[in-house]
Scaffold this motif. Sequence first.
Motif, PDB file in Angstrom:
ATOM      1  N   LYS A  86       0.821  -1.215   0.000  1.00 32.69           N
ATOM      2  CA  LYS A  86       0.000   0.000   0.000  1.00 32.69           C
ATOM      3  C   LYS A  86       0.857   1.269   0.000  1.00 32.69           C
ATOM      4  O   LYS A  86       0.477   2.285  -0.591  1.00 32.69           O
ATOM      5  N   LEU A  87       2.018   1.218   0.665  1.00 35.11           N
ATOM      6  CA  LEU A  87       2.833   2.420   0.849  1.00 35.11           C
ATOM      7  C   LEU A  87       3.912   2.604  -0.203  1.00 35.11           C
ATOM      8  O   LEU A  87       4.462   3.702  -0.343  1.00 35.11           O
ATOM      9  N   SER A  88       4.248   1.555  -0.933  1.00 39.67           N
ATOM     10  CA  SER A  88       5.432   1.579  -1.792  1.00 39.67           C
ATOM     11  C   SER A  88       5.277   2.521  -2.974  1.00 39.67           C
ATOM     12  O   SER A  88       4.172   2.813  -3.433  1.00 39.67           O
ATOM     13  N   GLY A  89       6.421   2.979  -3.460  1.00 38.82           N
ATOM     14  CA  GLY A  89       6.433   3.777  -4.672  1.00 38.82           C
ATOM     15  C   GLY A  89       6.061   2.913  -5.863  1.00 38.82           C
ATOM     16  O   GLY A  89       6.346   1.710  -5.880  1.00 38.82           O
ATOM     17  N   PRO A  90       5.410   3.489  -6.860  1.00 42.00           N
ATOM     18  CA  PRO A  90       4.989   2.722  -8.023  1.00 42.00           C
ATOM     19  C   PRO A  90       6.152   2.043  -8.722  1.00 42.00           C
ATOM     20  O   PRO A  90       7.209   2.634  -8.939  1.00 42.00           O
ATOM     21  N   GLY A  91       5.972   0.759  -9.022  1.00 39.23           N
ATOM     22  CA  GLY A  91       6.959   0.023  -9.816  1.00 39.23           C
ATOM     23  C   GLY A  91       8.135  -0.530  -9.051  1.00 39.23           C
ATOM     24  O   GLY A  91       9.067  -1.064  -9.656  1.00 39.23           O
ATOM     25  N   LEU A  92       8.138  -0.427  -7.713  1.00 34.06           N
ATOM     26  CA  LEU A  92       9.278  -0.901  -6.934  1.00 34.06           C
ATOM     27  C   LEU A  92       8.989  -2.243  -6.265  1.00 34.06           C
ATOM     28  O   LEU A  92       7.850  -2.557  -5.945  1.00 34.06           O
ATOM     29  N   ASP A 211       5.163   9.691  -8.391  1.00 34.30           N
ATOM     30  CA  ASP A 211       4.733   9.957  -7.024  1.00 34.30           C
ATOM     31  C   ASP A 211       3.563   9.079  -6.598  1.00 34.30           C
ATOM     32  O   ASP A 211       3.338   8.858  -5.411  1.00 34.30           O
ATOM     33  N   ARG A 212       2.780   8.618  -7.558  1.00 30.67           N
ATOM     34  CA  ARG A 212       1.582   7.846  -7.239  1.00 30.67           C
ATOM     35  C   ARG A 212       1.203   6.973  -8.421  1.00 30.67           C
ATOM     36  O   ARG A 212       1.879   6.972  -9.452  1.00 30.67           O
ATOM     37  N   LYS A 213       0.101   6.255  -8.272  1.00 34.55           N
ATOM     38  CA  LYS A 213      -0.397   5.417  -9.362  1.00 34.55           C
ATOM     39  C   LYS A 213      -1.575   6.110 -10.039  1.00 34.55           C
ATOM     40  O   LYS A 213      -2.379   6.777  -9.398  1.00 34.55           O
ATOM     41  N   LEU A 214      -1.660   5.924 -11.335  1.00 34.89           N
ATOM     42  CA  LEU A 214      -2.810   6.364 -12.131  1.00 34.89           C
ATOM     43  C   LEU A 214      -3.512   5.089 -12.581  1.00 34.89           C
ATOM     44  O   LEU A 214      -2.967   4.331 -13.386  1.00 34.89           O
ATOM     45  N   ILE A 215      -4.710   4.837 -12.050  1.00 32.98           N
ATOM     46  CA  ILE A 215      -5.335   3.517 -12.167  1.00 32.98           C
ATOM     47  C   ILE A 215      -6.635   3.581 -12.956  1.00 32.98           C
ATOM     48  O   ILE A 215      -7.529   4.375 -12.650  1.00 32.98           O
ATOM     49  N   LEU A 216      -6.710   2.727 -13.976  1.00 34.09           N
ATOM     50  CA  LEU A 216      -7.959   2.550 -14.718  1.00 34.09           C
ATOM     51  C   LEU A 216      -8.552   1.200 -14.304  1.00 34.09           C
ATOM     52  O   LEU A 216      -8.066   0.152 -14.728  1.00 34.09           O
ATOM     53  N   PRO A 217      -9.580   1.207 -13.440  1.00 31.61           N
ATOM     54  CA  PRO A 217     -10.173  -0.048 -12.990  1.00 31.61           C
ATOM     55  C   PRO A 217     -11.236  -0.544 -13.977  1.00 31.61           C
ATOM     56  O   PRO A 217     -11.856   0.251 -14.693  1.00 31.61           O
ATOM     57  N   GLY A 218     -11.451  -1.851 -13.994  1.00 35.15           N
ATOM     58  CA  GLY A 218     -12.488  -2.413 -14.857  1.00 35.15           C
ATOM     59  C   GLY A 218     -12.385  -3.919 -14.914  1.00 35.15           C
ATOM     60  O   GLY A 218     -11.512  -4.533 -14.291  1.00 35.15           O
ATOM     61  N   SER A 219     -13.290  -4.518 -15.681  1.00 36.63           N
ATOM     62  CA  SER A 219     -13.257  -5.978 -15.852  1.00 36.63           C
ATOM     63  C   SER A 219     -12.388  -6.367 -17.040  1.00 36.63           C
ATOM     64  O   SER A 219     -11.808  -7.449 -17.066  1.00 36.63           O
ATOM     65  N   PHE A 220     -12.321  -5.484 -18.059  1.00 31.83           N
ATOM     66  CA  PHE A 220     -11.483  -5.688 -19.245  1.00 31.83           C
ATOM     67  C   PHE A 220     -11.726  -7.057 -19.873  1.00 31.83           C
ATOM     68  O   PHE A 220     -10.808  -7.837 -20.097  1.00 31.83           O
ATOM     69  N   ASN A 221     -12.984  -7.312 -20.148  1.00 32.53           N
ATOM     70  CA  ASN A 221     -13.399  -8.587 -20.732  1.00 32.53           C
ATOM     71  C   ASN A 221     -14.213  -8.327 -21.995  1.00 32.53           C
ATOM     72  O   ASN A 221     -15.433  -8.459 -21.982  1.00 32.53           O
ATOM     73  N   PRO A 222     -13.541  -7.895 -23.113  1.00 30.23           N
ATOM     74  CA  PRO A 222     -12.080  -7.855 -23.276  1.00 30.23           C
ATOM     75  C   PRO A 222     -11.507  -6.438 -23.080  1.00 30.23           C
ATOM     76  O   PRO A 222     -12.238  -5.462 -22.990  1.00 30.23           O
ATOM     77  N   LEU A 223     -10.177  -6.375 -23.075  1.00 27.45           N
ATOM     78  CA  LEU A 223      -9.452  -5.110 -23.175  1.00 27.45           C
ATOM     79  C   LEU A 223      -9.568  -4.628 -24.616  1.00 27.45           C
ATOM     80  O   LEU A 223      -9.402  -5.413 -25.546  1.00 27.45           O
ATOM     81  N   SER A 236      -1.579  11.856 -19.940  1.00 24.99           N
ATOM     82  CA  SER A 236      -1.124  13.180 -20.391  1.00 24.99           C
ATOM     83  C   SER A 236      -1.620  14.290 -19.468  1.00 24.99           C
ATOM     84  O   SER A 236      -1.027  15.360 -19.396  1.00 24.99           O
ATOM     85  N   MET A 237      -2.723  14.018 -18.749  1.00 28.51           N
ATOM     86  CA  MET A 237      -3.275  15.005 -17.808  1.00 28.51           C
ATOM     87  C   MET A 237      -2.712  14.845 -16.405  1.00 28.51           C
ATOM     88  O   MET A 237      -2.773  15.762 -15.590  1.00 28.51           O
ATOM     89  N   CYS A 238      -2.179  13.653 -16.116  1.00 25.98           N
ATOM     90  CA  CYS A 238      -1.693  13.339 -14.759  1.00 25.98           C
ATOM     91  C   CYS A 238      -0.320  12.696 -14.897  1.00 25.98           C
ATOM     92  O   CYS A 238      -0.167  11.487 -14.723  1.00 25.98           O
ATOM     93  N   ASP A 239       0.679  13.506 -15.228  1.00 17.04           N
ATOM     94  CA  ASP A 239       1.979  12.946 -15.591  1.00 17.04           C
ATOM     95  C   ASP A 239       2.820  12.527 -14.390  1.00 17.04           C
ATOM     96  O   ASP A 239       3.944  12.046 -14.553  1.00 17.04           O
ATOM     97  N   ASP A 240       2.285  12.712 -13.159  1.00 20.69           N
ATOM     98  CA  ASP A 240       3.035  12.249 -11.984  1.00 20.69           C
ATOM     99  C   ASP A 240       2.577  10.860 -11.535  1.00 20.69           C
ATOM    100  O   ASP A 240       3.018  10.354 -10.505  1.00 20.69           O
ATOM    101  N   GLY A 241       1.682  10.222 -12.329  1.00 22.72           N
ATOM    102  CA  GLY A 241       1.160   8.913 -11.942  1.00 22.72           C
ATOM    103  C   GLY A 241       1.642   7.810 -12.859  1.00 22.72           C
ATOM    104  O   GLY A 241       1.673   7.970 -14.089  1.00 22.72           O
ATOM    105  N   PHE A 296      -7.841   7.712  -9.912  1.00 25.40           N
ATOM    106  CA  PHE A 296      -8.610   6.672 -10.594  1.00 25.40           C
ATOM    107  C   PHE A 296      -9.306   7.263 -11.813  1.00 25.40           C
ATOM    108  O   PHE A 296      -9.871   8.369 -11.746  1.00 25.40           O
ATOM    109  N   ILE A 297      -9.261   6.528 -12.903  1.00 24.85           N
ATOM    110  CA  ILE A 297      -9.920   6.953 -14.135  1.00 24.85           C
ATOM    111  C   ILE A 297     -11.258   6.228 -14.213  1.00 24.85           C
ATOM    112  O   ILE A 297     -11.303   4.991 -14.213  1.00 24.85           O
ATOM    113  N   ILE A 298     -12.345   6.990 -14.273  1.00 25.70           N
ATOM    114  CA  ILE A 298     -13.675   6.396 -14.278  1.00 25.70           C
ATOM    115  C   ILE A 298     -14.557   7.111 -15.292  1.00 25.70           C
ATOM    116  O   ILE A 298     -14.228   8.204 -15.751  1.00 25.70           O
ATOM    117  N   GLY A 299     -15.676   6.484 -15.626  1.00 28.44           N
ATOM    118  CA  GLY A 299     -16.635   7.097 -16.521  1.00 28.44           C
ATOM    119  C   GLY A 299     -17.642   7.931 -15.752  1.00 28.44           C
ATOM    120  O   GLY A 299     -17.788   7.797 -14.528  1.00 28.44           O
TER     121      GLY A 299
END
Length: 383
Positions: A86-92, A211-223, A236-241, A296-299
């Motif tokens: 939960k606390l870790s930097g993204p990608g580490l 600095d953080r994660k930029l997350i697109l949640p979903g079922s992706f069935n299919p992507l 492009s709008m949230c370049d620190d994620g 989080f990216i949502i509709g």
Amino acid sequence: METWVRAVVEAIHSSRAQAVIYLAGGASQALGWLLSVPGASGSVLEVVVPYSRASMVQLLGKLPLQFTSKQAAEDMALAAFNRALKLSGPGLQVMGVGFTGSLASSRPKQGDHRFYVSTRTQNCIRTSHVTLSKGLRSREEEDKVSSYFVLKAIADACRVSATIQTDVQEPEIPQESVEQFNEDQELQQVIDGQVCMKVYHFADPMEKNFDRKLILPGSFNPLHDGHLRLLEVASSMCDDGLPCFEISAINADKPPLSIAEIKRRVEQFRKAGKNVIISNQPYFYKKAEIFPGSAFIIGADTSARLVNPKYYGGDYNRMLEILLECKNTGTTFLVGGREIEGVFKVLEDLDIPRELKDMFISIPEEKFRMDISSTELRKSQGL
């Protein structure tokens, strides 16, 4: 600090691994070594010393059958690992470290002087147990020996090549156990709630630190291309994620996804070269807990449900309380336009409570509009 100890600590700090450390009953000098060498803020996420009975129960959510035991150390390491995720930097790379000891004290002990140290990573748990010779060392000296073993355990988990001088005598040879987990076991642990997430890093490594994660949640069935384009625009709008997709193995109103189905969906991201996280939290207020500070990216349809008291037992204040808690963790929502009851709507069309407005950021329609859904794609493919 001995020269070799400093060299090991420097190697740990250079490894790009991050740890949460839980210690009880010894190994205190290891903390001094780790924190006194420059670079500690990049590798030590948190340290907790649950010394009292109440503190340990609160940490583990249960009363250990025996406080100085292999099981207690492994439970501490697992709790620390989940905290590190939960606390870790993204990608580490992350790890949890658990230590519990019964060392020399101001009064003679009837039992053995012993300690257990355990490290937990995504695919492995390693535990060492050492019984010390009574009367051979002072409390400070026993603490130093146990600190050597904590340092060794962290170095091993970081895959650091280092010479460790553990300073134990022949009768004190450590007992060690290693349990490896395959992908199916890792995913089952997420489904069962033992581990809060599994992260698949399929994207090319980036030199930039996020600095953080930029997350697109979903079922992706299919992507599909709409998903990929949406994450690209949001990035492009949230370049620190760090851009990530996320699938919850647990559904609010359906059975959990099977391991085979999760792996089938994950394969789509491998082929696309995109990061994906498998979690066990279907609700956004719970996602905010395991991904603190994320965007989080949502509709617009999801946004409308998020602020609808209907989904909070009809209680407007309860809805506000839950979402304000999300806001306090630094959670934000990037909102793309979606059809709602046959009408295309964007964030500006929704009635967002004043207290929550700054949590929601609109993705302009001219930048992105998605009129296709995975459900429609499955229907068109006869699935």
